[in-house]
Design a protein around this motif. Structure first.
Motif, PDB file in Angstrom:
ATOM      1  N   LEU A 134       0.847  -1.184   0.000  1.00 32.86           N
ATOM      2  CA  LEU A 134       0.000   0.000   0.000  1.00 32.86           C
ATOM      3  C   LEU A 134       0.887   1.240   0.000  1.00 32.86           C
ATOM      4  O   LEU A 134       1.783   1.376   0.841  1.00 32.86           O
ATOM      5  CB  LEU A 134      -0.904  -0.013   1.228  1.00 32.86           C
ATOM      6  CG  LEU A 134      -1.957   1.065   1.341  1.00 32.86           C
ATOM      7  CD1 LEU A 134      -2.903   1.027   0.146  1.00 32.86           C
ATOM      8  CD2 LEU A 134      -2.739   0.899   2.622  1.00 32.86           C
ATOM      9  N   VAL A 135       0.658   2.128  -0.955  1.00 31.97           N
ATOM     10  CA  VAL A 135       1.421   3.371  -1.066  1.00 31.97           C
ATOM     11  C   VAL A 135       0.453   4.531  -0.858  1.00 31.97           C
ATOM     12  O   VAL A 135      -0.500   4.688  -1.621  1.00 31.97           O
ATOM     13  CB  VAL A 135       2.101   3.492  -2.450  1.00 31.97           C
ATOM     14  CG1 VAL A 135       2.896   4.798  -2.540  1.00 31.97           C
ATOM     15  CG2 VAL A 135       3.001   2.288  -2.723  1.00 31.97           C
ATOM     16  N   ILE A 136       0.688   5.305   0.174  1.00 33.39           N
ATOM     17  CA  ILE A 136      -0.147   6.463   0.475  1.00 33.39           C
ATOM     18  C   ILE A 136       0.712   7.691   0.195  1.00 33.39           C
ATOM     19  O   ILE A 136       1.595   8.043   0.970  1.00 33.39           O
ATOM     20  CB  ILE A 136      -0.656   6.433   1.928  1.00 33.39           C
ATOM     21  CG1 ILE A 136      -1.344   5.090   2.217  1.00 33.39           C
ATOM     22  CG2 ILE A 136      -1.596   7.611   2.190  1.00 33.39           C
ATOM     23  CD1 ILE A 136      -1.563   4.801   3.686  1.00 33.39           C
ATOM     24  N   GLU A 137       0.449   8.301  -0.958  1.00 28.96           N
ATOM     25  CA  GLU A 137       1.287   9.394  -1.474  1.00 28.96           C
ATOM     26  C   GLU A 137       0.382  10.378  -2.206  1.00 28.96           C
ATOM     27  O   GLU A 137      -0.364   9.993  -3.093  1.00 28.96           O
ATOM     28  CB  GLU A 137       2.330   8.811  -2.429  1.00 28.96           C
ATOM     29  CG  GLU A 137       3.086   9.811  -3.267  1.00 28.96           C
ATOM     30  CD  GLU A 137       3.929  10.771  -2.449  1.00 28.96           C
ATOM     31  OE1 GLU A 137       3.665  11.989  -2.535  1.00 28.96           O
ATOM     32  OE2 GLU A 137       4.842  10.326  -1.732  1.00 28.96           O
ATOM     33  N   ASP A 138       0.452  11.658  -1.838  1.00 30.29           N
ATOM     34  CA  ASP A 138      -0.441  12.646  -2.446  1.00 30.29           C
ATOM     35  C   ASP A 138       0.125  13.314  -3.697  1.00 30.29           C
ATOM     36  O   ASP A 138      -0.575  14.038  -4.378  1.00 30.29           O
ATOM     37  CB  ASP A 138      -0.856  13.709  -1.424  1.00 30.29           C
ATOM     38  CG  ASP A 138       0.312  14.509  -0.870  1.00 30.29           C
ATOM     39  OD1 ASP A 138       1.475  14.095  -1.054  1.00 30.29           O
ATOM     40  OD2 ASP A 138       0.058  15.536  -0.228  1.00 30.29           O
TER      41      ASP A 138
END
Length: 178
Positions: free
Chosen positions: A47-51
């Motif tokens: 899971l990659v949480i990047e804005d």
């Protein structure tokens, strides 16, 4: 370096076209894109949480080189991440083997709050969360580790350093998958 930029541009175009094709084929709303991708693959997920979409493309590129047997899932905000993670209690999805969390979503407070929320959930507390950030500030590092981040990686400035940093993540991968 020029060759890498050309390859990255080609990769971006390919990913964008894949998204468009999936949206057209399945009439998917953009918010369900990650879930639909996850359903199509039986691979372990990262899971990659990047804005930042540009950073996401670079991270995805590195993950595809270092973790070919994994399927990265991208979420671009803390709200999306919370909704996505909450859906695990309602489904049979396998937990991600690793979470890469951008600290500034867009503020450090938002990233730290999300980190704290992930680590407070007994379902996810054993999933390694690696905080990634452009910030090399000691206070940011300390705040992340105080909230049980497993590691803190300063986003590199060049391709070679990205490769080196992502090769170090293999330790978390091996512990989670094996």
């Amino acid at each position: 370096m020029r060759s890498f930029k050309i390859q990255l541009a080609q990769y971006r175009a390919q990913v964008t076209q894949t998204i468009v094709d999936l949206l057209e084929q399945n009439s998917l709303a953009p918010t369900t894109y990650s879930e639909s991708i996850l359903a199509q693959f039986s691979k372990p997920t990262i899971l990659v949480i990047e804005d930042n979409v540009d950073e996401w493309f670079l991270i995805r590129w590195m993950l595809s080189k270092q973790f070919q047997e994994a399927e990265p899932v991208w979420l671009s905000s803390a709200d999306q991440a919370i909704a996505y993670l909450n859906s695990y209690g309602l489904s049979e999805k396998s937990l991600p083997v690793m979470i890469l969390l951008d600290l500034y979503l867009p503020t450090a407070e938002a990233g730290l709050a999300l980190l704290e929320s992930i680590k407070a959930n007994p379902l996810f507390d054993a999933v390694p969360v690696i905080t990634i950030s452009r910030s090399n500030d000691g206070e940011d590092r300390t705040s992340a580790f105080d909230r049980a981040s497993n590691d803190y990686v300063v986003k590199p400035a060049n391709y070679k350093d990205w490769q080196q940093h992502f090769s170090l993540l293999i330790n978390y991968w091996e512990k989670s998958v094996l």
